[in-house]
Structure formats: structure tokens, C-alpha cells
Design a protein around this motif. Sequence first.
Motif, PDB file in Angstrom:
ATOM      1  N   ASP A  76     -14.241  15.316 -22.995  1.00 26.43           N
ATOM      2  CA  ASP A  76     -13.999  15.778 -23.322  1.00 26.43           C
ATOM      3  C   ASP A  76     -12.889  16.736 -23.547  1.00 26.43           C
ATOM      4  O   ASP A  76     -11.571  16.807 -24.366  1.00 26.43           O
ATOM      5  CB  ASP A  76     -14.254  15.223 -25.039  1.00 26.43           C
ATOM      6  N   ASP A  77     -13.198  17.341 -23.027  1.00 25.45           N
ATOM      7  CA  ASP A  77     -12.203  18.852 -22.952  1.00 25.45           C
ATOM      8  C   ASP A  77     -10.904  18.580 -22.256  1.00 25.45           C
ATOM      9  O   ASP A  77     -10.250  19.342 -22.947  1.00 25.45           O
ATOM     10  CB  ASP A  77     -12.709  19.441 -21.634  1.00 25.45           C
ATOM     11  N   GLY A  82      -2.802  12.935 -22.284  1.00 23.88           N
ATOM     12  CA  GLY A  82      -1.875  12.271 -22.661  1.00 23.88           C
ATOM     13  C   GLY A  82      -0.573  13.304 -21.908  1.00 23.88           C
ATOM     14  O   GLY A  82      -0.831  14.649 -22.761  1.00 23.88           O
ATOM     15  N   PRO A  83       0.397  12.571 -22.175  1.00 26.51           N
ATOM     16  CA  PRO A  83       1.647  13.662 -21.803  1.00 26.51           C
ATOM     17  C   PRO A  83       1.984  14.635 -22.390  1.00 26.51           C
ATOM     18  O   PRO A  83       1.919  14.353 -23.652  1.00 26.51           O
ATOM     19  CB  PRO A  83       2.835  12.647 -21.118  1.00 26.51           C
ATOM     20  N   SER A  84       2.252  16.057 -21.613  1.00 29.09           N
ATOM     21  CA  SER A  84       2.359  16.939 -22.775  1.00 29.09           C
ATOM     22  C   SER A  84       1.733  17.370 -24.065  1.00 29.09           C
ATOM     23  O   SER A  84       2.205  17.670 -24.633  1.00 29.09           O
ATOM     24  CB  SER A  84       4.412  16.240 -23.515  1.00 29.09           C
ATOM     25  N   THR A  85       0.066  17.036 -23.934  1.00 23.33           N
ATOM     26  CA  THR A  85      -0.603  17.664 -24.491  1.00 23.33           C
ATOM     27  C   THR A  85      -0.855  18.662 -23.835  1.00 23.33           C
ATOM     28  O   THR A  85      -1.382  19.176 -23.323  1.00 23.33           O
ATOM     29  CB  THR A  85      -1.917  16.165 -25.305  1.00 23.33           C
ATOM     30  N   GLU A  86      -2.411  19.286 -24.773  1.00 22.14           N
ATOM     31  CA  GLU A  86      -3.000  20.151 -24.031  1.00 22.14           C
ATOM     32  C   GLU A  86      -3.870  20.106 -23.401  1.00 22.14           C
ATOM     33  O   GLU A  86      -3.834  20.506 -22.256  1.00 22.14           O
ATOM     34  CB  GLU A  86      -4.010  21.023 -25.602  1.00 22.14           C
ATOM     35  N   GLY A  87      -4.532  18.744 -23.402  1.00 23.64           N
ATOM     36  CA  GLY A  87      -4.950  17.985 -22.286  1.00 23.64           C
ATOM     37  C   GLY A  87      -4.099  17.727 -21.627  1.00 23.64           C
ATOM     38  O   GLY A  87      -5.218  18.127 -20.140  1.00 23.64           O
ATOM     39  N   ASP A  88      -3.004  16.966 -21.159  1.00 23.70           N
ATOM     40  CA  ASP A  88      -2.595  17.447 -19.752  1.00 23.70           C
ATOM     41  C   ASP A  88      -2.120  18.197 -18.921  1.00 23.70           C
ATOM     42  O   ASP A  88      -2.225  18.959 -17.905  1.00 23.70           O
ATOM     43  CB  ASP A  88      -0.899  16.562 -20.149  1.00 23.70           C
ATOM     44  N   ARG A  89      -1.876  19.442 -19.788  1.00 25.33           N
ATOM     45  CA  ARG A  89      -1.291  21.217 -19.795  1.00 25.33           C
ATOM     46  C   ARG A  89      -3.230  21.679 -18.670  1.00 25.33           C
ATOM     47  O   ARG A  89      -2.453  22.198 -17.699  1.00 25.33           O
ATOM     48  CB  ARG A  89      -1.295  22.165 -20.751  1.00 25.33           C
ATOM     49  N   ARG A  90      -4.337  21.789 -19.471  1.00 22.96           N
ATOM     50  CA  ARG A  90      -5.383  21.332 -18.825  1.00 22.96           C
ATOM     51  C   ARG A  90      -5.834  21.230 -17.792  1.00 22.96           C
ATOM     52  O   ARG A  90      -6.041  21.803 -16.866  1.00 22.96           O
ATOM     53  CB  ARG A  90      -6.654  21.519 -19.815  1.00 22.96           C
ATOM     54  N   THR A  91      -5.409  19.506 -17.457  1.00 22.21           N
ATOM     55  CA  THR A  91      -5.905  18.973 -16.432  1.00 22.21           C
ATOM     56  C   THR A  91      -4.915  19.649 -15.294  1.00 22.21           C
ATOM     57  O   THR A  91      -5.039  19.571 -13.889  1.00 22.21           O
ATOM     58  CB  THR A  91      -4.731  17.259 -16.698  1.00 22.21           C
ATOM     59  N   ARG A  92      -3.247  19.701 -15.427  1.00 24.42           N
ATOM     60  CA  ARG A  92      -2.314  20.184 -13.998  1.00 24.42           C
ATOM     61  C   ARG A  92      -2.859  21.771 -13.857  1.00 24.42           C
ATOM     62  O   ARG A  92      -2.606  21.535 -12.781  1.00 24.42           O
ATOM     63  CB  ARG A  92      -1.219  20.384 -14.982  1.00 24.42           C
TER      64      ARG A  92
END
Length: 222
Positions: A76-77, A82-92
Motif C-alpha cells: 500500500d505504500d 499509477g502513472p504520475s501519482t505519488e506512488g509512481d514517483r516513490r517507485t521510481r
Amino acid sequence: MNPRFSRMFASTCRLASVALACGLACGPSSESGDAATAGDGAQGAPQFELPPGAQDAAEAIDVATLHSVIETLSSDDFEGRGPSTEGDRRTRETIGNFLRDLGFEPGSPGGTWQQQLGLVGITSHMPKTWTVRAGDKTLDLAWWDEYIASSGVQEERVGIDDAEIVFVGYGITAPEENWDDYKGADLNDKILLMLNNDPDWDPEMFAGTRRLYYGRWTYKYE
């Protein structure tokens, strides 16, 4: 940093190097005679040598490390990534940090790990009810529970009103199978209703139960 994730990432990178090395080394056996034989031992099989560390790299992959990678990036972190989401930024950012910790160097402009590119996002808002009419009969389909729709058109608003629906079977034209769901019909400005997959009731047709390209959505869209 999750140590298992780090080991798994390192193993993956090593295996990628091994695969590349194997691809470069495939060919006749070397003069040293130390080459391993690929295949089932048939005469004329290609010869290649595994580079040092190949076996260690393969043995470094196990259920625990695979599970750790999946568990980390699917948690859940990361909010679905999803593209261009905070989760996407954190993954990259997380993947970049792992690469850095493994000793890699960034190759994007400005010494960064990420290459910038433009994306177009489309959020579709559909009617709560989609009504289908046939003569004096109507069928109301509720959004989400009974119908799903989206649009890839980059416009503020798109819609289809009072269009005719034509059932076209599997939506397949396959001359080699003597099969044509369209039969030369003029379907311009019509909505095509079709079945998923391809015919699977006869093992002599369309490779039986195997899903061919005819059964893929990409083929049907094309």
C-alpha cells in the motif's frame, strides 16, 4: 532498504549480464574445448561457455527474494504505482536508490536516474446508466456493475448517441479457416458487439483451445 530486495535486484542484474554474455558467446566451441553444449546433445547443437558467476547468480534467486520484491512494490505504500501519482514517483525513486546502492551510475541528462517524457492522462466519467433499445424493448445497464467503458480520444467530451449495435461473432476474418464474421458488411458508424477469444470448440480450427492473435483485443481493435 530491504536487504532481500537488494539481493534480488543484484541477482537480476547479474542474470541479465549472464544472458547477454551467453548471447555473445553462442557459436562453435572454443579451441580450449571447455565449452558446454546447449540443447539435448544432438549433433551440431550450438556450443557456448557460461561466464564466471553464472551459477551463483542463478542460485541467488529463491522464493523468499522473489516474494520480497513483489511484496515491497505491491504494498500500500506505493499506492498502485499509477502513472504520475505519488506512488509512481516513490517507485521510481526506490528503484533508482537500489541501482545506486548496487554501484550503478545514472545515465539520464543532468546525472539523474530518470528520463523525462510527456504523458497524457484521460479520466473518463460515464453515465450511471447505459440504455440499449430494440424496438419497444429497453435494457438499462448500470455503470461498473453491468458495463465498463472508457475513451482514448483526447477530447474534453465524446459520446455516441442512438448508434446501431451489430453483433459480429468473434470479430475475426481468417481466410485460411474459411471464417469471416464481417462478410463484407458496411459497418461504418455502427457499434460492433463481439465475443472475447476465438473459436475453441473444434481442435481442428484456430488451434483448438489455444488463444491465437485472432482472440486478442489488439487484433479485434485493428
